[in-house]
Design an enzyme around this catalytic site. Structure first.
Site, PDB file in Angstrom:
ATOM      1  N   ASN A  39       0.702   0.600  -2.179  1.00 36.71           N
ATOM      2  CA  ASN A  39       1.924   1.314  -2.541  1.00 36.71           C
ATOM      3  C   ASN A  39       2.778   1.458  -1.290  1.00 36.71           C
ATOM      4  O   ASN A  39       2.284   1.822  -0.228  1.00 36.71           O
ATOM      5  CB  ASN A  39       1.589   2.683  -3.138  1.00 36.71           C
ATOM      6  CG  ASN A  39       2.797   3.315  -3.795  1.00 36.71           C
ATOM      7  OD1 ASN A  39       3.804   3.559  -3.145  1.00 36.71           O
ATOM      8  ND2 ASN A  39       2.694   3.592  -5.082  1.00 36.71           N
ATOM      9  N   GLN A  40       4.068   1.188  -1.414  1.00 33.31           N
ATOM     10  CA  GLN A  40       4.957   1.156  -0.253  1.00 33.31           C
ATOM     11  C   GLN A  40       5.674   2.479   0.019  1.00 33.31           C
ATOM     12  O   GLN A  40       6.537   2.546   0.891  1.00 33.31           O
ATOM     13  CB  GLN A  40       5.974   0.019  -0.447  1.00 33.31           C
ATOM     14  CG  GLN A  40       5.285  -1.330  -0.524  1.00 33.31           C
ATOM     15  CD  GLN A  40       6.221  -2.450  -0.922  1.00 33.31           C
ATOM     16  OE1 GLN A  40       7.138  -2.255  -1.718  1.00 33.31           O
ATOM     17  NE2 GLN A  40       5.977  -3.622  -0.385  1.00 33.31           N
TER      18      GLN A  40
END
Length: 161
Positions: A39-40
């Site tokens: 997840n960024q």
């Protein structure tokens, strides 16, 4: 499988509240918002503020948010879901935002991390007077938009708030 959201990360300095749907399987395992390394979310936020996040503990990440007037919570209080995809959410109960906003009247901006979080919230609460909503591209690895494009969209907004 029934899952539940975490407590909000919020204090009296919080003006912007970022709302996800509900934690992923990896986040639930780690007991951390956006705990999936794919997840960024953290990479995007720390890039916007030009700060390294790779060496930061989860406690430091939470402190960073609060120091910058940003809070974090989820729209869904609990639900049934197999896997981590938002489209698999069923029988969801939405968090009590009426009480939350009474306790935190200084919050004037909501950033929804993805469309599903926004849809769940809007269906129950509609537009709330005095609060501005923005739907951001999801930072989830399921969203195949490039990191650069996600970063640009999140940066444009956060740099103007």
């Amino acid at each position: 499988m029934t899952i539940a959201s975490f407590d909000p990360i919020v204090d009296s300095r919080t003006k912007i509240l970022i709302l996800g749907s509900i934690p992923s399987v990896k986040s639930l395992e780690k007991i951390e918002y956006y705990g999936n390394k794919q997840n960024q979310f953290w990479k995007i936020l720390f890039s916007i503020f030009d700060t390294s996040f790779l060496t930061q503990s989860y406690e430091q990440k939470k402190d960073f948010l609060l120091e910058n007037g940003i809070g974090l919570w989820d729209v869904v209080r609990n639900c049934e879901r197999e896997g981590s995809l938002d489209i698999a959410i069923k029988n969801q109960e939405i968090n009590d935002f009426d009480s939350f906003f009474k306790a935190h009247p200084q919050i004037t901006t909501l950033l929804f991390n993805g469309k599903i979080a926004y849809q769940f919230f809007y269906k129950k609460y509609g537009l709330i007077k005095g609060i501005t909503y923005y739907v951001m591209p999801s930072t989830s690895p399921a969203n195949t938009m490039s990191f650069e494009k996600k970063l640009k969209e999140w940066s444009v907004l956060l740099n103007h708030l």
